[in-house]
Design an enzyme around this catalytic site. Sequence first.
Site, PDB file in Angstrom:
ATOM      1  CB  SER A 233      -1.111  -0.018   1.267  1.00  0.00           C
ATOM      2  OG  SER A 233      -2.044   0.719   0.975  1.00  0.00           O
ATOM      3  CG  ASP A 460      -6.223  -2.794  -3.645  1.00  0.00           C
ATOM      4  OD1 ASP A 460      -6.806  -2.148  -3.060  1.00  0.00           O
ATOM      5  OD2 ASP A 460      -5.020  -3.211  -3.395  1.00  0.00           O
ATOM      6  CG  HIS A 488      -5.396  -2.819   0.488  1.00  0.00           C
ATOM      7  ND1 HIS A 488      -4.995  -2.192  -0.760  1.00  0.00           N
ATOM      8  CD2 HIS A 488      -4.837  -2.166   1.405  1.00  0.00           C
ATOM      9  CE1 HIS A 488      -4.185  -1.257  -0.497  1.00  0.00           C
ATOM     10  NE2 HIS A 488      -3.882  -1.226   0.893  1.00  0.00           N
TER      11      HIS A 488
END
Length: 519
Positions: A233, A460, A488
């Site tokens: 991320s 995502d 995610h």
Amino acid sequence: MDSRRLLRISATALAAAGLILSGCTGGSDAAAPVGPGSGSARPVASPSPSPEALRKYYEQKPAWRECGVSGFQCATLRAPLDYAKPDGPEVRLAVSRVRASGPGERIGSLLVNPGGPGGSAVDYLQGYAGIGYPEPVRARYDMVAVDPRGVGRSEPVDCLTGPEMDAYTQVDQTPDDTAEVNALAASFKRFAAGCRKRTGAVLPHVSTVETARDMDILRAVLGDRKLHYVGASYGTFLGATYAELFPGRVGRLVLDGAMDPSLSALDLNRDQTAGFETAFRAFAADCVTRPDCPLGTGSPEAAGEALKSFFRATDAEPVPTGEDRALGESLATTGVIAAMYDEGAWPQLREALTRAIGGEGSALLALADSYYEREPDGSYANLMFANAAVNCLDLPPAYRDPAAARRAAPSFDEASPVFGTGLAWAALNCTYWPSPATGRPHRITAEGAAPILVVGTTRDPATPYKWAEALADQLSSGTLLTYEGDGHTAYGRGSDCVDTAINTYLLEGTPPPAGKRCS
């Protein structure tokens, strides 16, 4: 990586919105000329001091001690508060490691970062990566984490007390009139003022560029010639920034759930809003086939309308939860968004929505609390405070003023009929930040770096797949690995194809072939 921890990428505002969302991460309706047309802009950073000026940091010898879970060691890393003034005040950063278990020749250290910004890498290492990464990887790497400056145990940013944060999370994020707009703006101003007052001199020095420089000091202190790294991320932006600053020191970098560094804050927030819509539609398509779906058994579009109706109802009359905090629209929205990070949370979301629509909101409130990292005693972890502080330094604010947010709202509604309005207004928070942004959107090429593996998940919610495509294309040595699925990030989430490709890269240095796709 392990999205069950609901570590998202960026932004404090809906406080939510995936953390990369929420105002802090965004682009600019107004500030400096940023956006797609200015992709060649470079990050604004202090001049780099000479290597000699930083020698005392690169040659420090941390005192390792046993800590936390059995087998883990901890130490403190020193770094300059301001890299332009290496002889000035210092920051102290919490580091943890677990040594390579063998068999096989040790490759080096593998630094991990779970994202946020604001996620504690030390907690992630000790709670998951250091014991849950594939055994062949742990056998040949010392698994290492450092809490970035401003995060967790490393000079943490602090902004509000528990009761103050409770009030902040309940402010209406979809203002209907001038009074509600003013109340929302006032809440962001109080948040920013609290950060300045409670954090002090560290607040202007928690940017991603500074954290990447800290990582290079850690690399040297660990005795590694190259940096090996897995970032998820926001951690992908941190890893790409490191590659930009130190391309010759790049070892094996995995950037999972990638961000696109060329986008303005406004574009990042709007893209992420579309990502949450994509994730919700996947949830809704599954939900309407089940007899316990609280949003009906029609089409996904009808389910979206049902959820919007529920949100409007909570805006007019919050749902009781059995405690002092009722479930208003902001907390309800955050609870739903929290469950978008992992399809494994969908059954929990169905039950929570069923109960909330029936008049009992505690289960959906619990999802919102997990997103904010609110403890049972009413205290909050440092996540949301650090998230805002980093994002507001990394990019100019999305808007100059509330009028700009109002103008942008229709484009957010187009990106997400379900979440758009709230996420548009959430992007207002960096408008009032006390420290000016030091970064700008720009392409990262990292010319001269060794092969870098970029991983993207097609549905995502927090880091849209097109961001991974963009970053892999920008990086001169980037290779894209695609996971066709939900949730995610991709590594360690159940795809043998993804895990095998990443493990092979980490162990042998060979990225998968271009265009590799997994499901």
